[in-house]
Design a protein around this motif. Sequence first.
Motif, PDB file in Angstrom:
ATOM      1  N   THR A 100       2.847   0.463  -7.036  1.00  0.00           N
ATOM      2  CA  THR A 100       2.109   0.137  -8.262  1.00  0.00           C
ATOM      3  C   THR A 100       1.495   1.397  -8.871  1.00  0.00           C
ATOM      4  N   GLU A 140       7.176  -5.842  -9.001  1.00  0.00           N
ATOM      5  CA  GLU A 140       7.406  -7.084  -8.252  1.00  0.00           C
ATOM      6  C   GLU A 140       7.715  -8.259  -9.180  1.00  0.00           C
ATOM      7  N   GLY A 159       0.793  -1.226   0.000  1.00  0.00           N
ATOM      8  CA  GLY A 159       0.000   0.000   0.000  1.00  0.00           C
ATOM      9  C   GLY A 159       0.824   1.274   0.000  1.00  0.00           C
TER      10      GLY A 159
HETATM   11  N1  LIG Z   1      -8.034   2.304  -7.989  1.00  0.00           N
HETATM   12  C1  LIG Z   1      -7.880   2.675  -6.715  1.00  0.00           C
HETATM   13  N2  LIG Z   1      -8.862   3.281  -6.032  1.00  0.00           N
HETATM   14  C2  LIG Z   1      -8.712   3.666  -4.751  1.00  0.00           C
HETATM   15  N3  LIG Z   1      -7.589   3.490  -4.048  1.00  0.00           N
HETATM   16  C3  LIG Z   1      -6.565   2.886  -4.649  1.00  0.00           C
HETATM   17  C4  LIG Z   1      -6.651   2.437  -6.008  1.00  0.00           C
HETATM   18  N4  LIG Z   1      -5.462   1.880  -6.347  1.00  0.00           N
HETATM   19  C5  LIG Z   1      -4.676   1.962  -5.251  1.00  0.00           C
HETATM   20  N5  LIG Z   1      -5.326   2.558  -4.234  1.00  0.00           N
HETATM   21  C6  LIG Z   1      -4.780   2.866  -2.900  1.00  0.00           C
HETATM   22  O1  LIG Z   1      -3.552   3.555  -3.074  1.00  0.00           O
HETATM   23  C7  LIG Z   1      -2.597   3.132  -2.117  1.00  0.00           C
HETATM   24  C8  LIG Z   1      -1.323   2.670  -2.817  1.00  0.00           C
HETATM   25  O2  LIG Z   1      -1.595   1.464  -3.519  1.00  0.00           O
HETATM   26  P1  LIG Z   1      -0.510   0.748  -4.442  1.00  0.00           P
HETATM   27  O3  LIG Z   1      -1.192  -0.372  -5.121  1.00  0.00           O
HETATM   28  O4  LIG Z   1       0.166   1.754  -5.293  1.00  0.00           O
HETATM   29  O5  LIG Z   1       0.527   0.205  -3.365  1.00  0.00           O
HETATM   30  P2  LIG Z   1       1.773  -0.762  -3.540  1.00  0.00           P
HETATM   31  O6  LIG Z   1       2.938  -0.067  -2.959  1.00  0.00           O
HETATM   32  O7  LIG Z   1       1.878  -1.222  -4.934  1.00  0.00           O
HETATM   33  O8  LIG Z   1       1.392  -1.991  -2.567  1.00  0.00           O
HETATM   34  P3  LIG Z   1       1.670  -3.575  -2.723  1.00  0.00           P
HETATM   35  O9  LIG Z   1       3.024  -3.843  -2.149  1.00  0.00           O
HETATM   36  O10 LIG Z   1       0.590  -4.170  -1.848  1.00  0.00           O
HETATM   37  O11 LIG Z   1       1.520  -3.947  -4.160  1.00  0.00           O
HETATM   38  C9  LIG Z   1      -3.277   2.086  -1.252  1.00  0.00           C
HETATM   39  O12 LIG Z   1      -3.763   2.723  -0.105  1.00  0.00           O
HETATM   40  C10 LIG Z   1      -4.404   1.603  -2.145  1.00  0.00           C
HETATM   41  O13 LIG Z   1      -5.478   1.138  -1.357  1.00  0.00           O
END
Ligand SMILES: Nc1ncnc2c1ncn2[C@@H]1O[C@H](COP(=O)(O)OP(=O)(O)OP(=O)(O)O)[C@@H](O)[C@H]1O
Length: 319
Positions: free
Chosen positions: A41, A158, A37
């Motif tokens: 991504t 990843e 989170g």
């Molecule tokens: N389409 C969306 N709508 C609402 N919130 C989102 C959306 N996509 C991501 N988020 C929120 O944005 C934040 C960052 O998410 P992201 O997927 O970029 O994290 P991450 O670093 O890739 O995590 P992970 O290691 O779990 O893949 C999180 O709080 C997620 O819930």
Amino acid sequence: MIEVQHLTKRYGRVTAVDDVSFRVERGEILGFLGPNGAGKTTTMRILTGYIPASEGRATVAGYDVFDQPIEAKRRTGYLPETPPLYPDMTVREYLDFVARIKGVAAAERRTRVDAVIQRTHIDDMATRHCGKLSKGYRQRVGLAQAILHNPEVLILDEPTAGLDPKQIIETRDLIRGLGGDHTIVLSTHILPEVSQTCQRVVIINKGRVVAVDTPENLTARLQGAETLYVEVDAGGADVPTALTAVPGVTRVAAADTRPGSGAFEVESERGRDVRRELARDIVTRGWGLLELRPMRMSLEEVFLQVTTEEPAAEEAPRA
Ligand SMILES: Nc1ncnc2c1ncn2[C@@H]1O[C@H](COP(=O)(O)OP(=O)(O)OP(=O)(O)O)[C@@H](O)[C@H]1O
Ligand SMILES: [Mg+2]
């Protein structure tokens, strides 16, 4: 080669990416490290033109990902979190299809597809349907499609997720081999990944960049003072008092709670190496010097330190 400036992405009230800036030089492998989170991504989706940012800008190979998306995408290979495979196509059919979409010339298609199949070690699976692949092979086919048109920039979300230990090593070797010719950003929350594959690391937490440096510097820098582990046989003498008197030493603490163990942590002024003075002092006193070594913080400890929130003094409400 990649430039990210003040990137912010909001989903309603959630700020997924918060004023993120960093650069990646040509041929560099940059690790994008953060807990679940953190916004990894989301940042990668913006960089690859899949979603727009709320604020800020990003360029890839000199092209703005918002204003010149086609030019930017042509130079980018992207391995998303879930590789976009077509279950009814065989691996080879799928890669050939991707090669067409990406505009690989007909005369080169066969050679390119063969080359990436070899490079990602999926020869055995070339005639298997994508829908019947194991997770690890899906991941490898995802990597194969990302490098198919030989893009300058690779964005890998990843890349080793779901792989077995042997595949992880192979994939790391593959990515290291792609560095130099390609500029790579890879995301991970696995620490050995960054120390073994990446030249530089951006640590992101809750959408914000909390540290940018080489893996080595991060461990050294965040350690603050230099700390040595010293074990002496002093026959019951007062070791802390004696060693604190050595020039450059700032603090001596027992490294072991058992009484009379002779193990100490010796902190010195930053950047000052007191090992010679310490050794001389100990030996001159007639004590036995059993061990003397630097205590380095592991990248794991650094990661925990920068991503675990402590009650920060400056954020405390003013009385
Ligand atoms: N389409 C969306 N709508 C609402 N919130 C989102 C959306 N996509 C991501 N988020 C929120 O944005 C934040 C960052 O998410 P992201 O997927 O970029 O994290 P991450 O670093 O890739 O995590 P992970 O290691 O779990 O893949 C999180 O709080 C997620 O819930
Ligand atoms: Mg993610």
